[in-house]
Design an enzyme around this catalytic site. Structure first.
Site, mmCIF file in Angstrom:
data_model
loop_
_atom_site.group_PDB
_atom_site.id
_atom_site.type_symbol
_atom_site.label_atom_id
_atom_site.label_comp_id
_atom_site.label_asym_id
_atom_site.label_seq_id
_atom_site.Cartn_x
_atom_site.Cartn_y
_atom_site.Cartn_z
ATOM 1 N N GLU A 82 0.823 -1.213 0.000
ATOM 2 C CA GLU A 82 0.000 0.000 0.000
ATOM 3 C C GLU A 82 0.858 1.264 0.000
ATOM 4 O O GLU A 82 1.902 1.316 0.644
ATOM 5 C CB GLU A 82 -0.906 0.008 1.236
ATOM 6 N N CYS B 174 4.620 -5.750 9.189
ATOM 7 C CA CYS B 174 5.689 -5.151 9.995
ATOM 8 C C CYS B 174 5.907 -6.030 11.216
ATOM 9 O O CYS B 174 4.962 -6.562 11.785
ATOM 10 C CB CYS B 174 5.287 -3.742 10.442
ATOM 11 N N CYS C 155 4.108 -2.295 17.273
ATOM 12 C CA CYS C 155 3.748 -1.145 18.110
ATOM 13 C C CYS C 155 2.272 -1.285 18.470
ATOM 14 O O CYS C 155 1.439 -1.583 17.604
ATOM 15 C CB CYS C 155 3.983 0.167 17.356
ATOM 16 N N CYS D 287 -0.561 0.662 16.476
ATOM 17 C CA CYS D 287 -0.514 0.716 15.009
ATOM 18 C C CYS D 287 -1.182 -0.505 14.392
ATOM 19 O O CYS D 287 -0.873 -1.644 14.747
ATOM 20 C CB CYS D 287 0.943 0.811 14.558
ATOM 21 N N GLU E 236 9.123 -1.394 8.610
ATOM 22 C CA GLU E 236 10.196 -0.665 9.279
ATOM 23 C C GLU E 236 11.384 -0.610 8.302
ATOM 24 O O GLU E 236 12.062 -1.614 8.078
ATOM 25 C CB GLU E 236 10.561 -1.395 10.577
ATOM 26 N N SER F 74 11.422 7.161 7.891
ATOM 27 C CA SER F 74 10.916 7.183 9.261
ATOM 28 C C SER F 74 11.190 5.840 9.933
ATOM 29 O O SER F 74 10.918 4.785 9.354
ATOM 30 C CB SER F 74 9.398 7.451 9.236
ATOM 31 N N ASN G 126 -4.823 8.551 14.989
ATOM 32 C CA ASN G 126 -5.896 8.075 14.115
ATOM 33 C C ASN G 126 -6.493 6.823 14.731
ATOM 34 O O ASN G 126 -5.821 5.806 14.836
ATOM 35 C CB ASN G 126 -5.338 7.752 12.724
ATOM 36 N N CYS H 62 -1.795 7.529 8.861
ATOM 37 C CA CYS H 62 -0.681 6.852 9.520
ATOM 38 C C CYS H 62 -1.173 5.732 10.415
ATOM 39 O O CYS H 62 -2.086 5.922 11.212
ATOM 40 C CB CYS H 62 0.080 7.814 10.423
#
Ligand code: SAH
Length: 362
Positions: free
Chosen positions: A94, A114, A118, A121, A172, A203, A301, A344
């Site tokens: 994506e 990922c 976290c 997320c 990541e 990031s 979000n 995000c």
């Protein structure tokens, strides 16, 4: 495509030159091919008209030019477009286009899923599926470029092409560092995608052991997902903090090789009653002392299934004010694309389910 042919878009220019030299050609041919690969509409070697016919034929036998076509797209009310590109193994990667009046930022992914888990997320809930290859990273940009080129008329905001790239989609980037570095080399190559390094941001959640290599081998902007000011709360939000505690991370930031005047961007999601108190703002100001940086406060979000609540507007403003008084540049990120889960931390391969999508391009 399952093939044992070589995907030429996996090569940086230097690697491409090495490859054509191994075929008995001069380095000049490598540079010519690099120029062709990143032009829109070039899909076959027969189009590379300044190469000898026999050479084109031998390239055809050994190599191919990968591309992403026919993306699944979903358009948000605010103009953001989420792209789902189907990979050869049927995974979906994506990317999110964020149009602004003077620029088009593309948020790209470096992995499918990922591993960092976290707790706030949504991508983390997918688990880690696999790394993206360099071509799968740059083809997100090529695919969106082609989409923008195919769009006609006034609907489209922004300058009509991808001007900025941020690695803030899935994955990541420092856990896929070699492929990310190759993709950066292609993005910044004048014969490649010709993007300035200052328009690209990587990031990371803070893989301390890889930070220096990133800084030594590229000069793109660095963003650090910090999100907490002490080890206990950071480890709870971001398991990576157990391996790389916050003070080690900030020390690595202090030592990060950076051109003068560049600043690290610290990202800080504000979560109600977790990391948003006045005291935490003051601790943050103290901890970042001496690091050339700016701070991006991120309204959370919501992903209802994860159980966190974002801080209210007034709390965010108060947090910002404390940091401002401590002389930091502090911005509040404008959340975009949340109505289509493109904001995000909301990318989770949901558009693998094509039934829920309106398909807006072909
Ligand atoms: N793994 C990298 C890049 C992907 S995340 C990293 O951690 O930086 C991109 C940014 O979105 C990170 O700052 C991440 O912490 C943030 N993010 C994740 N979930 C979010 C959510 N629900 N709301 C707002 N930001 C979120």
């Amino acid at each position: 495509m399952t093939t044992d042919k070589t995907d030429l878009k996996n090569f940086s220019q230097d690697q491409l030159i090495e490859f054509v030299e191994s075929l008995g050609q001069s380095s000049f041919r490598g540079r010519q091919i690099m120029g062709w690969l990143y032009r829109s509409g070039i899909t076959e070697f027969s189009q590379m008209t300044d190469l000898a016919k026999v050479f084109r034929k031998s390239l055809e036998e050994k190599c191919f030019i990968s591309q992403f076509t026919d993306p699944i797209t979903e358009c948000a009310d605010d103009g953001c477009v989420k792209f789902g590109f189907r990979l050869h193994d049927n995974n979906i990667v994506e990317s999110v286009l964020i149009p602004e009046p003077k620029r088009n930022t593309l948020c790209i992914s470096s992995q499918v899923g990922c591993a960092m888990n976290c707790s706030f997320c949504l991508t983390g809930t997918m688990g880690f599926i696999r790394n993206l290859s360099p071509s799968e990273i740059v083809n997100q940009i090529c695919g969106v470029r082609d989409y923008l080129l195919a769009q006609t008329g006034g609907e489209q905001a922004g300058p009509g092409r991808v001007t900025n790239v941020v690695f803030m989609g899935m994955g990541e980037p420092l856990n896929n560092l070699e492929n990310v570095l190759t993709s950066l080399s292609i993005m910044t190559d004048p014969r490649g995608l010709n993007l300035a390094e200052r328009r690209i941001t990587v990031s990371t959640c803070g893989i301390v052991s890889k930070l220096r290599v990133l800084g030594e081998r590229s000069s793109v902007n660095l963003a650090i997902s910090l999100h907490a000011v002490d080890d206990d709360s950071r480890s709870e939000l971001m398991p990576v903090n157990v391996r790389f505690p916050i003070d080690d991370l900030l020390e690595a930031c202090r030592n990060f090789p950076m051109p003068k005047r560049k600043r690290i961007m610290f990202e800080y999601i504000l979560l109600k009653d977790i990391n948003d108190s006045d005291n935490q703002a003051r601790t943050l100001a103290r901890k970042l002392r001496g690091i050339p940086c700016k701070i991006n406060l991120i309204p959370y979000n919501d992903s209802p299934e994860l159980g966190y609540k974002g801080s209210g507007r007034n709390r965010i403003l108060a947090f910002q004010e404390i940091l401002r008084k401590a002389h930091y540049s502090v911005f509040i990120r404008n959340s975009r694309g949340s109505d289509i889960s493109a904001a995000c931390g909301q990318l989770a391969g949901k558009n693998g389910n094509q039934a829920v999508l309106k398909k807006t391009s072909s």
